[in-house]
Design a protein around this motif. Structure first.
Motif: not given
Length: 312
Positions: A117-128, A138-144, A150-151, A223-228
């Motif tokens: 279990v990885f505690l990722s962030s919504i910032r892997a998917q989007s800007g602020p 939706l396709p992930p679009q991190p901005t920093d 994280k992505l 399982g398996p989950l294997r996804r965000p």
């Protein structure tokens, strides 16, 4: 207490980042749901009584993880470089958030752990901020650098022969919170009216208790989950609604009055505080429908948790 965890034998979970804001809460609450915990520490320190054991080890050199991972059913990976630690080179985010995560997951795979279990962030998917509601489809679009690290960790997990799940957390709040939410709490506790009543941007938040329930859900899921999976309280709130909820927790009225956002923007630009204005005025709404379909039932509403935060 979760009947899923409590109904069978106590399962052992390895937790990283146990001394952090989220990790400390997990140490207090997960044992109540029937889990036995083992803590991976960078250096010897006091271990909370709830933890079954502690192992000293360095995530930057995870090749010697056998003792930490022995007989572990799952790993909850909370450690990493936080987004608030701005100014770090991109390489530091990559080493500490991406490479260390993948190396730990490889070690967990070798040790026979059933889930990571990885505690990722919504910032892997989007800007602020985001103009549309975010979902995992939706396709992930991190901005920093933080979001990209994280992505990249999620993408590395997807290449392993290991059942994993990445919880894309929105802003997590609760007693002891720092950063943006601590600043908003300071506003709410101020004794004077605030000129924020006209702000309409909505934000998804995640209460600590709801995060614990989300982790319990993905640990117990077949399982398996294997996804965000996005983890966010069910109902996003505007900044005026957040402040009103906090002030209700203090037994006070909302005390907000409307000032046109254009005037607030002009004042913020003149004061060199545009970043704060954009955080207050922008929207970031994330849809946790996939996690809810998995069986997640958030135990508290955002308004309830914000009121409790103000009282804490």
């Amino acid at each position: 207490m979760s009947s899923r965890a409590a109904s069978g034998p106590r399962r052992t979970m390895l937790i990283t980042g146990a001394t952090g804001f989220i990790g400390q809460h997990l140490l207090r609450e997960l044992p109540k749901r029937g889990y036995r915990l083992r803590v991976l520490l960078r250096r010897p320190s006091a271990v909370p009584m709830e933890a079954a054991s502690a192992v000293v080890g360095d995530l930057a050199r995870p090749q010697n993880m056998a003792a930490a991972l022995a007989d572990v059913d799952a790993v909850i990976h909370s450690a990493g470089v936080a987004h608030a630690m701005s100014g770090l080179p991109e390489d530091d985010y990559r080493v500490l958030n991406t490479e260390a995560t993948i190396a730990l997951a490889r070690a967990a795979q070798r040790a026979g752990a059933k889930r990571f279990v990885f505690l990722s962030s919504i910032r892997a998917q989007s800007g602020p901020t985001a103009e549309h509601v975010l979902s995992e489809d939706l396709p992930p679009q991190p901005t920093d650098a933080y979001g990209r690290s994280k992505l990249a960790a999620e993408q590395g997990l997807a290449e392993l022969n290991l059942d994993w799940v990445a919880l894309r957390l929105v802003l997590v709040y609760g007693a002891g919170v720092k950063g943006n939410m601590a600043e908003l709490l300071r506003f709410a506790r101020a004794p004077y009216p605030l000129p924020l009543g006209a702000l309409t941007g909505r934000r998804s938040l995640l209460a600590l208790d709801n995060l614990v329930a989300a982790i319990d859900t993905v640990l117990a899921a077949p399982g398996p989950l294997r996804r965000p999976l996005i983890a966010a309280d069910a109902v996003p709130l505007s900044i005026p609604e957040m402040i009103a909820a906090m002030r209700r927790g203090l037994g006070r009225s909302a005390g907000l009055f409307p000032v046109p956002p254009t005037l607030l923007r002009t004042a913020a630009r003149a004061a060199g505080r545009m970043e704060i204005y954009e955080r207050l005025a922008g929207s970031l709404v994330a849809d946790p429908a996939a996690l809810i379909r998995l069986g997640w039932k958030p135990p508290v509403t955002t308004a309830q948790a914000l009121a409790a935060l103000a009282r804490s």
